[in-house]
Design an enzyme around this catalytic site. Structure first.
Site, PDB file in Angstrom:
ATOM      1  N   ASP A  33      41.736  45.450  46.934  1.00  0.00           N
ATOM      2  CA  ASP A  33      42.959  44.006  46.769  1.00  0.00           C
ATOM      3  C   ASP A  33      43.427  44.541  48.097  1.00  0.00           C
ATOM      4  OD1 ASP A  33      42.607  44.448  44.239  1.00  0.00           O
ATOM      5  OD2 ASP A  33      44.308  45.316  43.574  1.00  0.00           O
ATOM      6  N   HIS A  58      42.393  49.315  47.920  1.00  0.00           N
ATOM      7  CA  HIS A  58      43.262  48.611  48.766  1.00  0.00           C
ATOM      8  C   HIS A  58      42.591  48.918  50.117  1.00  0.00           C
ATOM      9  CE1 HIS A  58      45.478  49.657  45.112  1.00  0.00           C
ATOM     10  NE2 HIS A  58      46.094  48.546  45.230  1.00  0.00           N
TER      11      HIS A  58
END
Length: 264
Positions: free
Chosen positions: A60, A207
């Protein structure tokens, strides 16, 4: 009419009324039971049923960008194709990195425009959050995104249906690296490689801007490959059609004689 005959007809009439009343009550109970059955929920894809030991690594991208270059280098070194879910703000801030990700053969995924809790938005706002970043990426790269991850993993049925209307598969995860908690490199590796849900068709959440992700990535990939797993991007992991979802959010392809519940 004789007294005995009158009594016989009276008894028969009472029996008929009793049986009719019982039939009505049973029929009504059945009708209520059917009506009260819960509606099947519309779910995002958390993982995929696969015969092959294939898994997907996802990142992400909503905030930082310091480690994106290093992450791309490691992925290239180990011949891993991943999926990057990007917010509109991240795309706007780092357009050249968006191009690099695509050029390296990774998926570009939609993570909404403003990283909001989208279940709290109206239908119109949901669609706007999706299409703003979609159009920005298309204008920048020519690529039509079709994978969407809700910010914070927050969704409702309306969001999944809205995403479908916009041409998107909604993607969650079943293995959370917890890299966003900044517990350290070893913690990320242990969390992912020893995760109870890790298996064929798993989707791993990482992430690109977390503190220790880049330093954990190489060892994590090595251990997963040693365990026999093959990395494929989400676009290759999921079934595009002819599938249904189980109650855990596992995407399952139709088999001959299999479930009749449609995903559509």
């Amino acid at each position: 009419m004789e007294k005995k005959e009158k009594i016989r007809y009276a008894v028969l009439g009472a029996a008929f009324i009793l049986v009719a009343g019982m039939f009505f009550c049973v029929s009504r109970q059945k009708s209520v039971a059917v009506t009260a059955m819960p509606k099947e929920r519309t779910l995002p894809i958390y993982c995929v049923q696969k015969e092959k030991p294939q898994i997907s690594l996802t990142f992400d991208a909503a905030w930082g960008n310091e480690d994106t270059g290093v992450i791309l280098e490691i992925l290239e070194k180990y011949h891993v194709k991943a999926t990057f879910f990007m917010t509109g703000g991240w795309v706007k801030s780092y357009p050249e990195d968006v191009k690099k990700i695509l050029a390296a053969g990774h998926d570009l995924g939609n993570h909404s425009e403003n990283h909001l809790n989208m279940s709290e938005l109206s239908d119109g706002e949901k669609e706007e959050e999706l299409m703003m970043v979609h159009n920005r990426v298309k204008q920048l790269t020519g690529y039509e995104m079709f994978l969407f991850r809700p910010p914070y993993g927050d969704y409702d049925e309306k969001l999944v249906n809205c995403a479908k209307k916009c041409g998107y598969y909604t993607i969650q995860w079943d293995v959370d690296s917890l890299d966003w908690k900044d517990y350290g490199t070893d913690s990320i590796i242990k969390t992912v490689c020893g995760h109870k849900h890790l298996g064929n068709g798993s989707i791993i959440l990482c992430h690109n801007g977390a503190k220790y992700t880049a330093s954990a990535l190489a060892r994590m990939i090595e251990q997963l490959k040693e365990a026999g797993y093959e990395f494929v991007p989400v676009s290759e992991l999921i079934h595009k059609e002819d599938y249904y979802m189980d109650h855990e959010g596992r995407q399952i392809p139709y088999e001959e004689g299999g479930a009749e519940t449609t995903s559509e």
